[in-house]
Design a protein around this motif. Sequence first.
Motif, short mmCIF file in Angstrom:
data_model
loop_
_atom_site.label_atom_id
_atom_site.label_comp_id
_atom_site.label_asym_id
_atom_site.label_seq_id
_atom_site.Cartn_x
_atom_site.Cartn_y
_atom_site.Cartn_z
N GLU A 95 0.85 -1.18 0.00
CA GLU A 95 0.00 0.00 0.00
C GLU A 95 0.87 1.20 0.00
O GLU A 95 1.83 1.29 0.67
N ASP A 96 0.73 2.25 -0.68
CA ASP A 96 1.58 3.41 -0.83
C ASP A 96 1.77 4.08 0.52
O ASP A 96 0.81 4.47 1.16
N ASN A 429 6.71 0.39 -3.05
CA ASN A 429 5.68 0.94 -2.17
C ASN A 429 6.05 2.31 -1.59
O ASN A 429 5.27 2.87 -0.83
#
Length: 435
Positions: A95-96, A429
């Motif tokens: 997830e960023d 990420n």
Amino acid sequence: MGVCGSRPKVNEEDLSSKKKNNNNNNHRRRRRRILRRRVSSRKIEANNVSHSNSALQASNRASDAAWFDSTSALDSECDDEFYSVYDGHADEIGEDRKLSLDHCGILPNNCLPCLTSNAIAVEKRRPMSPDTPSSRRKSLSKLSFKWREGSSDMTLLSPKAFKQKHLAGSSVPFCPLEKQTPGSWSQIEPSSFRVRGKNYLRDKKKEFASSSAAFYPLGADLFLSSRKIDHIARFIQIPSINIPGDAPSILIVNIQIPLYPAAIFQSENDGEGMNVVLYFKLSEKYSKDLPDQFRESISKLINDEVERVKGFPLDTIAPFRERLKILGRVANLENLSLSTTEKKLMNAYNEKPVLSRPQHEFFLGENYLEIDLDVHRFSYIARKGFEGFIERLKLCNLDFGLTIQGNKAEDLPEHLLCAIRLNKLDYSNFNQFGF
């Protein structure tokens, strides 16, 4: 009356003038076509010449940039350790995330006042690698800063860069060692590393390091960038920690890792990559737990002192900083899907120390020492080996440490400067550098 069947008389002079005009027009058209061909051919030739000149200049730059390790006298007796300039296996860190502030930077559940570090002169940056994919090139071109060309003192031009600095340690969270949460860092015992023992010069045996290190981990960051970032502490909000002693209160290790393909005849040592930035705090028991000789070695490292190295036929003078040594290992080899050949290589070279010379730079600030480890300048074989391994970094728990090589009996046993574990870092990420 009859119809006149005669034809009007045609002037022969008019006919001849019309023919001449048509001939002239046709001649002009042919002349234009010929001129166009000549111009286009000249353009092609000029392009070819410019391409050949560019290739020649690149070749000249490559030959001009060639260098060798002039301080081979530091090589220790029958040692099995590696030198990044020659050897093919350098240890990798590797997830960023929206720069989460849930633990307020470096220390979990603690807020620390921060200092603004002073910028110093840096060398002119080179352009992005031509092998960079177009999509990657576009994303990396959106950096919020640029360098001032033609100036030895290159400062940031973007006002935004001055107003907002990245909070140290806010992109990689802490987790306890037993949890091993992906994308995090953990504290490890210095005694988990093997170093040169007290009698190493006689028996060549290594032993586990002492349980005390000079610096202990505070946090970690990972940034993507279109080129190397030297002295990254200039762009970081560094904790205001002041511990009395002869050493800086904070040690910053900036590991510069390339993400572009390695080339045998590589004239450029810059391009898109990532910066793994590690932060360490001086031990509060620095003077009590560490021997005087090791603390003296740290002072020589900080002050960039030189030493006399015995050699044949003459002794040489070498910087003490060339003793800096990288310790690295993959801690979860059993969890990786490796082929038989890969297992042999990993078992042979895992946890092998690497002298960081000459691919390192040192920057001393008000309360910190930054060490930049430039993997971009490692040998082709080392770069190629790392290139094939980099996609597996997201599966690896990597232990990283630094020590100062002991070349004399009084320098032994070796002690650790710092140690940290990075848990399954997936660089895709993380955000690009630009605040």
